[in-house]
Design a protein around this motif. Structure first.
Motif, PDB file in Angstrom:
ATOM      1  N   LEU A 182     -22.559   8.060  -4.024  1.00  0.00           N
ATOM      2  CA  LEU A 182     -22.239   6.838  -4.767  1.00  0.00           C
ATOM      3  C   LEU A 182     -22.614   6.946  -6.240  1.00  0.00           C
ATOM      4  O   LEU A 182     -21.929   6.387  -7.108  1.00  0.00           O
ATOM      5  CB  LEU A 182     -22.961   5.652  -4.118  1.00  0.00           C
ATOM      6  CG  LEU A 182     -22.738   4.280  -4.762  1.00  0.00           C
ATOM      7  CD1 LEU A 182     -21.267   3.901  -4.751  1.00  0.00           C
ATOM      8  CD2 LEU A 182     -23.571   3.220  -4.039  1.00  0.00           C
ATOM      9  N   SER A 183     -23.667   7.676  -6.536  1.00  0.00           N
ATOM     10  CA  SER A 183     -24.105   7.805  -7.925  1.00  0.00           C
ATOM     11  C   SER A 183     -23.040   8.439  -8.816  1.00  0.00           C
ATOM     12  O   SER A 183     -23.036   8.239 -10.044  1.00  0.00           O
ATOM     13  CB  SER A 183     -25.393   8.627  -7.995  1.00  0.00           C
ATOM     14  OG  SER A 183     -25.194   9.925  -7.432  1.00  0.00           O
ATOM     15  N   GLU A 184     -22.135   9.209  -8.204  1.00  0.00           N
ATOM     16  CA  GLU A 184     -21.082   9.859  -8.971  1.00  0.00           C
ATOM     17  C   GLU A 184     -20.100   8.864  -9.564  1.00  0.00           C
ATOM     18  O   GLU A 184     -19.469   9.134 -10.587  1.00  0.00           O
ATOM     19  CB  GLU A 184     -20.326  10.864  -8.094  1.00  0.00           C
ATOM     20  CG  GLU A 184     -20.920  12.247  -8.063  1.00  0.00           C
ATOM     21  CD  GLU A 184     -20.858  12.904  -9.427  1.00  0.00           C
ATOM     22  OE1 GLU A 184     -19.787  13.405  -9.806  1.00  0.00           O
ATOM     23  OE2 GLU A 184     -21.884  12.908 -10.118  1.00  0.00           O
ATOM     24  N   VAL A 185     -19.945   7.705  -8.927  1.00  0.00           N
ATOM     25  CA  VAL A 185     -18.995   6.715  -9.427  1.00  0.00           C
ATOM     26  C   VAL A 185     -19.374   6.288 -10.840  1.00  0.00           C
ATOM     27  O   VAL A 185     -18.523   6.247 -11.750  1.00  0.00           O
ATOM     28  CB  VAL A 185     -18.925   5.501  -8.481  1.00  0.00           C
ATOM     29  CG1 VAL A 185     -18.065   4.395  -9.095  1.00  0.00           C
ATOM     30  CG2 VAL A 185     -18.358   5.911  -7.132  1.00  0.00           C
ATOM     31  N   GLU A 186     -20.647   5.979 -11.056  1.00  0.00           N
ATOM     32  CA  GLU A 186     -21.082   5.549 -12.381  1.00  0.00           C
ATOM     33  C   GLU A 186     -20.984   6.685 -13.395  1.00  0.00           C
ATOM     34  O   GLU A 186     -20.715   6.459 -14.575  1.00  0.00           O
ATOM     35  CB  GLU A 186     -22.500   4.992 -12.318  1.00  0.00           C
ATOM     36  CG  GLU A 186     -22.599   3.680 -11.552  1.00  0.00           C
ATOM     37  CD  GLU A 186     -21.606   2.634 -12.052  1.00  0.00           C
ATOM     38  OE1 GLU A 186     -21.449   2.501 -13.296  1.00  0.00           O
ATOM     39  OE2 GLU A 186     -20.979   1.958 -11.217  1.00  0.00           O
ATOM     40  N   ASP A 199     -14.041  -2.278  -3.858  1.00  0.00           N
ATOM     41  CA  ASP A 199     -14.195  -1.119  -2.985  1.00  0.00           C
ATOM     42  C   ASP A 199     -13.790  -1.492  -1.566  1.00  0.00           C
ATOM     43  O   ASP A 199     -13.885  -2.652  -1.164  1.00  0.00           O
ATOM     44  CB  ASP A 199     -15.645  -0.636  -2.984  1.00  0.00           C
ATOM     45  CG  ASP A 199     -16.136  -0.307  -4.386  1.00  0.00           C
ATOM     46  OD1 ASP A 199     -15.302  -0.248  -5.306  1.00  0.00           O
ATOM     47  OD2 ASP A 199     -17.350  -0.113  -4.540  1.00  0.00           O
ATOM     48  N   LEU A 200     -13.328  -0.516  -0.782  1.00  0.00           N
ATOM     49  CA  LEU A 200     -12.894  -0.784   0.585  1.00  0.00           C
ATOM     50  C   LEU A 200     -13.316   0.350   1.493  1.00  0.00           C
ATOM     51  O   LEU A 200     -12.878   1.495   1.312  1.00  0.00           O
ATOM     52  CB  LEU A 200     -11.365  -0.954   0.636  1.00  0.00           C
ATOM     53  CG  LEU A 200     -10.737  -1.200   2.004  1.00  0.00           C
ATOM     54  CD1 LEU A 200     -11.218  -2.534   2.572  1.00  0.00           C
ATOM     55  CD2 LEU A 200      -9.215  -1.184   1.914  1.00  0.00           C
ATOM     56  N   ASP A 201     -14.192   0.035   2.446  1.00  0.00           N
ATOM     57  CA  ASP A 201     -14.595   1.010   3.476  1.00  0.00           C
ATOM     58  C   ASP A 201     -15.035   2.340   2.886  1.00  0.00           C
ATOM     59  O   ASP A 201     -14.616   3.409   3.330  1.00  0.00           O
ATOM     60  CB  ASP A 201     -13.443   1.241   4.467  1.00  0.00           C
ATOM     61  CG  ASP A 201     -13.094  -0.021   5.250  1.00  0.00           C
ATOM     62  OD1 ASP A 201     -13.982  -0.873   5.419  1.00  0.00           O
ATOM     63  OD2 ASP A 201     -11.932  -0.128   5.669  1.00  0.00           O
ATOM     64  N   GLY A 202     -15.901   2.277   1.883  1.00  0.00           N
ATOM     65  CA  GLY A 202     -16.417   3.503   1.302  1.00  0.00           C
ATOM     66  C   GLY A 202     -15.462   4.204   0.367  1.00  0.00           C
ATOM     67  O   GLY A 202     -15.714   5.336  -0.042  1.00  0.00           O
ATOM     68  N   GLN A 203     -14.363   3.564   0.002  1.00  0.00           N
ATOM     69  CA  GLN A 203     -13.383   4.148  -0.907  1.00  0.00           C
ATOM     70  C   GLN A 203     -13.351   3.337  -2.198  1.00  0.00           C
ATOM     71  O   GLN A 203     -13.174   2.127  -2.169  1.00  0.00           O
ATOM     72  CB  GLN A 203     -11.997   4.180  -0.273  1.00  0.00           C
ATOM     73  CG  GLN A 203     -10.934   4.772  -1.189  1.00  0.00           C
ATOM     74  CD  GLN A 203      -9.577   4.888  -0.535  1.00  0.00           C
ATOM     75  OE1 GLN A 203      -8.726   5.640  -0.998  1.00  0.00           O
ATOM     76  NE2 GLN A 203      -9.359   4.166   0.540  1.00  0.00           N
ATOM     77  N   VAL A 204     -13.546   4.009  -3.315  1.00  0.00           N
ATOM     78  CA  VAL A 204     -13.508   3.361  -4.616  1.00  0.00           C
ATOM     79  C   VAL A 204     -12.219   3.768  -5.305  1.00  0.00           C
ATOM     80  O   VAL A 204     -11.948   4.961  -5.481  1.00  0.00           O
ATOM     81  CB  VAL A 204     -14.722   3.773  -5.476  1.00  0.00           C
ATOM     82  CG1 VAL A 204     -14.709   3.020  -6.804  1.00  0.00           C
ATOM     83  CG2 VAL A 204     -16.026   3.519  -4.733  1.00  0.00           C
ATOM     84  N   LYS A 205     -11.420   2.798  -5.677  1.00  0.00           N
ATOM     85  CA  LYS A 205     -10.179   3.075  -6.392  1.00  0.00           C
ATOM     86  C   LYS A 205     -10.480   3.119  -7.886  1.00  0.00           C
ATOM     87  O   LYS A 205     -11.099   2.213  -8.430  1.00  0.00           O
ATOM     88  CB  LYS A 205      -9.130   2.007  -6.086  1.00  0.00           C
ATOM     89  CG  LYS A 205      -8.691   1.991  -4.629  1.00  0.00           C
ATOM     90  CD  LYS A 205      -7.611   0.949  -4.382  1.00  0.00           C
ATOM     91  CE  LYS A 205      -7.150   0.963  -2.939  1.00  0.00           C
ATOM     92  NZ  LYS A 205      -6.102  -0.061  -2.679  1.00  0.00           N
ATOM     93  N   GLY A 211      -5.051   6.556 -17.322  1.00  0.00           N
ATOM     94  CA  GLY A 211      -4.553   5.514 -16.430  1.00  0.00           C
ATOM     95  C   GLY A 211      -4.000   6.017 -15.119  1.00  0.00           C
ATOM     96  O   GLY A 211      -3.397   5.241 -14.364  1.00  0.00           O
ATOM     97  N   ASN A 212      -4.205   7.295 -14.806  1.00  0.00           N
ATOM     98  CA  ASN A 212      -3.726   7.852 -13.541  1.00  0.00           C
ATOM     99  C   ASN A 212      -4.700   7.513 -12.422  1.00  0.00           C
ATOM    100  O   ASN A 212      -5.893   7.815 -12.510  1.00  0.00           O
ATOM    101  CB  ASN A 212      -3.576   9.369 -13.655  1.00  0.00           C
ATOM    102  CG  ASN A 212      -2.605   9.767 -14.746  1.00  0.00           C
ATOM    103  OD1 ASN A 212      -1.458   9.353 -14.741  1.00  0.00           O
ATOM    104  ND2 ASN A 212      -3.072  10.551 -15.705  1.00  0.00           N
ATOM    105  N   GLU A 213      -4.183   6.914 -11.359  1.00  0.00           N
ATOM    106  CA  GLU A 213      -5.029   6.476 -10.266  1.00  0.00           C
ATOM    107  C   GLU A 213      -5.601   7.647  -9.486  1.00  0.00           C
ATOM    108  O   GLU A 213      -4.934   8.664  -9.303  1.00  0.00           O
ATOM    109  CB  GLU A 213      -4.230   5.584  -9.304  1.00  0.00           C
ATOM    110  CG  GLU A 213      -3.549   4.386  -9.948  1.00  0.00           C
ATOM    111  CD  GLU A 213      -2.156   4.683 -10.478  1.00  0.00           C
ATOM    112  OE1 GLU A 213      -1.485   3.734 -10.914  1.00  0.00           O
ATOM    113  OE2 GLU A 213      -1.735   5.874 -10.465  1.00  0.00           O
TER     114      GLU A 213
END
Length: 227
Positions: A182-186, A199-205, A211-213
């Protein structure tokens, strides 16, 4: 700790059929990329040229012809995206219109990259720098606003062609899936990424600086919370 490239996710109207095409075309070569292909259902129409595509390599002209013939046999087709008559790579599309190229033999840039030579992307120099830092992959090309990175373990390059850019008119059909704690997200946000929605079920969009998803799957206690 850098994030890990887990998969290239491809949106499809018929995921199983598209998986059969790419499995048939790439065979065991996909194992050498270091990531998997993931096919997901989507009813969104394809309205523009994709932001990224595969460049497949050839060992000889006959090898290039065999790859093209195999792709056509599996349901691919020739397409015109404005390539010049003197260009020797072959531009094709899979059964759902996703573009890819079969590169001519003797291409020094893709030498030693394997059959899947590159994931060629429309994007800025800055986004190439972002993905280099995000994945911990070194820059192997950085000239005239064109960039490329490659895993230290080998496999295909990921390239960004610099301007001019194709206008983005909707979600990309091809996108990366990353994994990490999770620390990688920040950390990704600090590098220029943006979080998209809840976030949904451990998935961060998320989205990269262009701007590429992309998706980030949170890995806890040695496992991924969602596949």
């Amino acid at each position: 700790m850098a994030a890990t490239l887990h998969a290239l996710r491809i949106a499809a109207h018929d995921p199983r059929a598209l998986e059969r095409f790419w499995t048939g075309l790439l065979g065991r070569a996909i194992e050498d990329t270091g990531f998997r292909l993931s096919f997901v259902r989507s009813d969104e129409p394809k309205t523009r040229q994709n932001q990224m595509h595969f460049d497949l390599t050839s060992e000889s002209l006959e090898d290039q012809r065999r790859t093209v013939a195999k792709a056509l046999e599996l349901g691919g087709r020739h397409i015109d995206i404005g390539q010049l008559p003197e260009e020797t790579h072959v531009v094709l599309a899979d059964p759902e219109g996703n573009e890819f190229c079969v590169i001519e033999p003797g291409n020094d840039f893709l030498a030693e990259c394997g059959f899947v030579g590159a994931i060629a992307s429309d994007g800025s120099q800055e986004v190439g720098y972002f993905w280099s830092k995000a994945l911990g992959w070194p820059l192997v090309w950085d000239q005239d606003q064109e960039t490329a990175i490659r895993s230290p373990h080998g496999g295909p390059k990921i390239t960004w062609g610099g301007p001019p850019f194709t206008p983005k008119t909707g979600p990309n059909r091809l996108r990366f899936v990353l994994t990490g704690p999770l620390s990688e997200v920040e950390r990704l946000v600090s590098l220029g990424a943006t979080r998209l929605g809840a976030d949904l079920d451990g998935q961060v969009k998320m989205a990269d600086p262009d701007g590429n998803e992309f998706s980030f799957l949170i890995r806890e206690n040695g496992g991924i919370t969602r596949s």
